[in-house]
Enzyme design. Structure first.
Site, short mmCIF file in Angstrom:
data_model
loop_
_atom_site.label_atom_id
_atom_site.label_comp_id
_atom_site.label_asym_id
_atom_site.label_seq_id
_atom_site.Cartn_x
_atom_site.Cartn_y
_atom_site.Cartn_z
CE LYS A 198 137.12 126.70 87.93
NZ LYS A 198 136.54 127.18 86.71
CE LYS A 250 137.56 130.29 89.80
NZ LYS A 250 136.83 130.37 88.49
CB SER A 276 130.88 133.75 93.44
OG SER A 276 131.05 132.62 93.55
CE1 TYR A 315 133.07 138.40 90.17
CE2 TYR A 315 133.97 137.10 92.00
CZ TYR A 315 133.48 137.05 90.94
OH TYR A 315 133.36 136.05 90.16
C1 PBG Z 1 133.94 128.15 85.15
C2 PBG Z 1 133.97 129.25 86.10
C3 PBG Z 1 133.59 129.16 87.46
C4 PBG Z 1 134.18 130.25 88.02
C5 PBG Z 1 134.85 131.16 87.31
N1 PBG Z 1 134.94 130.20 86.23
C6 PBG Z 1 132.72 128.32 88.06
C7 PBG Z 1 132.69 126.80 88.28
O1 PBG Z 1 134.00 126.28 87.95
O2 PBG Z 1 131.84 125.96 88.45
C8 PBG Z 1 133.92 130.64 89.66
C9 PBG Z 1 134.20 132.22 89.85
C10 PBG Z 1 133.46 132.45 90.96
O3 PBG Z 1 132.91 131.77 91.90
O4 PBG Z 1 133.62 133.71 91.33
N2 PBG Z 1 133.85 128.48 83.88
#
Ligand code: PBG
Length: 325
Positions: A198, A250, A276, A315
């Site tokens: 991630k 991710k 997102s 989504y």
């Molecule tokens: C953190 C988390 C995030 C997302 C999923 N879990 C945000 C981050 O790491 O700042 C992002 C998912 C997305 O942007 O659709 N628990």
């Protein structure tokens, strides 16, 4: 003079292209991320993600039912507590009566084993400082103290009916700590979809609105540097050794090389999260009439599959599953 080899022969008709397609997309490959918010009586639109909502319990169950009828592979639930319920330790995530755990219980009662219910196992939605863990006296995220809270959170989520937990905080040792805690609590059968690779991504922007994040600053001391590839392989290997049942990469679209290498290396199912910002970019360009929305969505998902994802969190899961029918 003329080519003997003509790859175009296999592209001549739709039926021919269909016959030779290497990759396909099925509803079961898609997982729908969903947001459950506390203290609202109507679903709340997320302005940077048109078409995505923070749900009430009622609308969550309705949307989850619709997703399951469309044939999606599962749902991934994120909790959005009331601002006044956040604290430095993210207690609302561990509390069996916190918004996420209550919603998991409702989903589990409604859907049982008809779909796969997943939960985000991370504290950032519940902390008043917005970080994914607790802070030490210098304001740094304290890895080992955080992992202990994740273990408690995991057991609470498993008690509430989650089939799969998604530890997304990028703390070292989180997968093995959660595994031990689940086993000690009798939840041997609850699986982990480890966010193995991630990255600290600017493309999470709209998600911060989606969960009402309190974060100031960034997550670069725990999420990965986008410059690094080899480091992902290490993260994936560690999560596999720690007992991950599935691994995730991710974001998806800017990290397809990492996804491919992860898929080549992993002997467990591989997921990718179309996040997102990826959703927002395609949506905004389409709203401007700059790209064909539906075609861009299908292409983006197919390409994430081609790069090696067995499972794609998106989504658009319900919409695309319906379209694939
Ligand atoms: C953190 C988390 C995030 C997302 C999923 N879990 C945000 C981050 O790491 O700042 C992002 C998912 C997305 O942007 O659709 N628990």
């Amino acid at each position: 003079m003329f080519p003997h080899h003509r790859p175009r022969r296999l592209r001549r008709t739709l039926a021919m292209r269909r016959l030779v397609a290497e990759t396909s997309l099925e509803p079961r490959n898609l997982v729908l991320p969903m947001f459950i918010a506390d203290g609202i009586s109507e679903p709340r639109a997320i302005s940077s993600m048109p078409g995505v909502y923070q749900h009430t319990t009622d609308t969550l169950l309705g949307a989850a039912d619709e997703a399951v009828r469309a044939g999606v592979g599962g749902v991934m639930l994120f909790g959005v507590p009331r601002p006044e319920d956040k604290d430095a330790r993210g207690s609302g995530g561990v509390d069996p009566d916190g918004v996420l755990n209550r919603a998991l219980r409702s989903l589990s009662a409604e859907l049982g084993d008809a779909t796969v219910i997943m939960a985000d196992t991370c504290l950032d939605e519940f902390t008043d400082h917005g970080h994914c863990g607790v802070l030490d006296e210098h304001g740094a995220v304290d890895n080992d103290a955080t992992v202990q809270l994740y273990a408690d959170m995991a057991v609470a989520q498993a008690d509430a009916g989650a089939h799969i937990l998604g530890p997304s905080g990028m703390m070292d040792g989180q997968v093995s700590a959660i595994r031990s805690a689940l086993d000690a609590a009798g939840h041997h059968d609850v699986a982990q979809l480890a966010y193995a690779a991630k990255y600290a991504s600017a493309f999470y922007g709209p998600f911060r609105e989606a969960v009402g994040s309190s974060l100031q600053g960034d997550r670069r001391t725990y999420q990965q540097d986008p410059a690094n590839r080899r480091e992902s392989l290490r993260e994936v290997d560690l999560d596999l050794v720690e007992g991950a049942d599935m691994v995730m990469v991710k974001p998806a679209m800017s990290y397809l090389d990492v996804l491919r290498e992860t898929a080549d290396r992993s002997d467990v199912p591989v997921a990718a999260y179309q996040i997102s910002g990826e959703y927002a970019m395609i949506t905004a360009a389409a709203q401007n009439g700059w790209i064909d929305r539906d075609a861009a969505i299908m292409e983006s998902l197919l390409c994430i599959r081609r790069a090696g994802a067995d499972i794609v969190l998106t989504y658009w899961a319900t919409e695309v599953a319906q379209r694939l029918g």
